[in-house]
Design a protein around this motif. Structure first.
Motif, PDB file in Angstrom:
ATOM      1  N   PHE A  97       4.912  54.898  12.083  1.00 21.20           N
ATOM      2  CA  PHE A  97       5.686  53.845  12.746  1.00 21.20           C
ATOM      3  C   PHE A  97       6.848  53.378  11.851  1.00 21.20           C
ATOM      4  CE2 PHE A  97       1.742  52.435  15.409  1.00 21.20           C
ATOM      5  CZ  PHE A  97       1.866  53.576  16.174  1.00 21.20           C
ATOM      6  N   MET A 137       0.580  48.208  16.098  1.00 20.43           N
ATOM      7  CA  MET A 137       1.651  47.955  17.079  1.00 20.43           C
ATOM      8  C   MET A 137       2.188  46.536  16.914  1.00 20.43           C
ATOM      9  SD  MET A 137       0.240  49.775  20.579  1.00 20.43           S
ATOM     10  CE  MET A 137       1.619  49.188  21.571  1.00 20.43           C
ATOM     11  N   ILE A 188       5.805  46.879  18.315  1.00 15.49           N
ATOM     12  CA  ILE A 188       5.843  47.851  19.424  1.00 15.49           C
ATOM     13  C   ILE A 188       5.142  47.176  20.611  1.00 15.49           C
ATOM     14  CG2 ILE A 188       5.158  50.166  20.198  1.00 15.49           C
ATOM     15  CD1 ILE A 188       4.999  50.890  17.142  1.00 15.49           C
TER      16      ILE A 188
END
Ligand code: UDP
Length: 334
Positions: free
Chosen positions: A62, A105, A110
């Motif tokens: 990520f 996340m 995200i």
């Protein structure tokens, strides 16, 4: 903008990656290759080998893929009988894996996830066809692990604004029409690929698990969707969230049920092979009948499945089987 596909080397994941690439999306794939196949991943997608339970690995990916518009999550175990004998394997990879993923996340900001859920979250349905709002009371640890994942995502939406679409699959079958990618599980446990192994002479005969269910011919009834139609539903779900809609859950099925004996007959016709079969005892954890009400996905997502004939679905799987008799042949087997 990049779509990150977790479990993108697996059966449904690889077909979704392929469709994303065909439609012009920029795609990165994460897969630990425990059940997936490197060769199944479209070469236009970037590939990262690693496990979603590994937080440091997720941070690395990520950190590198900085412009992520959404995650599509297929990275889970999915075999009902295995989950009955080893439930902790399922709660570890599926449920706990989802918690690690959501933490990552949240920290990387995200905000969208499309998630493979399952008809197994409903358990033994009270009414057919099954609607999204019907009670979810799983009859096996696989379904329970996926239901817990749905609930964990829901509360992560409430608290952190991570928007989700849970897609509850019924039975998935078939392969890309050109036969270049398809289904290759080790061991294989699913009905249609097992039937095709018998048709190809790799297995002696099919065992039909349970012939005393309260169905038209006593065998379980299931609702089959073509894998490419299923893949397309994920892309529609991502676009649905991107256009600002709220989180939701959708059934993905054909709304038509076929008994195991009817599937066997359709496969005999599709392959032209006799396919010997014998009656066998019930398999633990199998609900009698699973048929989806799938009008919500059609209406709200605009989903239009291209395959509506189960024999045509089986023919695409047979095409893959004939052109890849050993599957991807990457497990070091003879
Ligand atoms: N099945 C069977 N023989 C097999 C494999 C599966 O009779 O060798 C039956 C199974 O009991 C169920 C149906 O086929 O009724 C579909 O099973 P599958 O594992 O393909 O999918 P599931 O419905 O469990 O997701």
């Amino acid at each position: 903008m990049t779509v990150v596909v977790l479990g993108g080397a697996g059966y449904i994941g690889s077909h979704t990656v392929d469709r994303l690439v065909e439609k012009g999306y920029d795609v990165a794939v994460i897969d630990n290759l425990i059940t997936g196949h490197r060769a199944a991943v479209n070469p236009k997608a970037r590939f990262y080998q690693g496990d979603i339970r590994d937080r440091a690995f997720l941070d690395e990916v990520f950190g590198q893929e900085t412009d992520i518009e959404g995650i599509i999550h297929f990275a889970a175990f999915s075999i009902v009988p295995e989950s009955m004998s080893d439930p902790l394997k399922y709660f570890d990879n599926n449920t706990s894996g989802m918690i690690t993923l959501l933490k990552a996340m949240k920290d990387h900001n995200i905000k969208r996830i499309i998630f493979s859920s399952t008809a197994a979250t409903y358990g033994e349905p009270k009414q057919i066809p099954i609607k999204e709002k019907d009670p979810q009371i799983p009859t096996n640890p696989y379904g329970e692990s996926k239901l817990s994942m749905e609930k964990i995502i829901h509360w992560s939406d409430v608290a952190y604004g991570i928007k989700f679409v849970a897609l509850r699959y019924f039975n998935v079958a078939g392969a890309k029409a050109d036969g270049s990618i398809g289904e290759d599980h080790h061991p294989e446990t699913h009905l249609i690929p097992i039937i095709l192994q018998v048709a190809a002479g790799e297995r002696k005969g099919l065992k039909i698990f349970g012939t005393d269910y309260p169905t038209k011919d006593g065998t379980n009834v299931r609702d089959y969707v073509h894998v490419v139609d299923l893949a397309d539903a994920h892309i529609l779900a991502l676009e649905y969230l991107k256009s600002g809609h709220d989180s939701d859950a959708f059934n993905l099925g054909s709304s038509t049920g076929f008994s195991n004996k009817e599937i066997l007959e359709a496969a005999r016709e599709a392959t032209g092979q006799p396919i010997p079969a014998e009656d066998a005892p019930r398999r633990a954890g199998d609900p009698s009948t699973l048929i989806a009400a799938s009008d919500k996905a059609r209406k709200v997502l605009g989903w239009k499945p291209q395959y509506d004939d189960v024999k045509e679905i089986i023919k695409t799987a047979w095409n893959w089987k004939k052109s890849h008799p050993k599957g991807y042949n990457d497990r070091g087997e003879a």
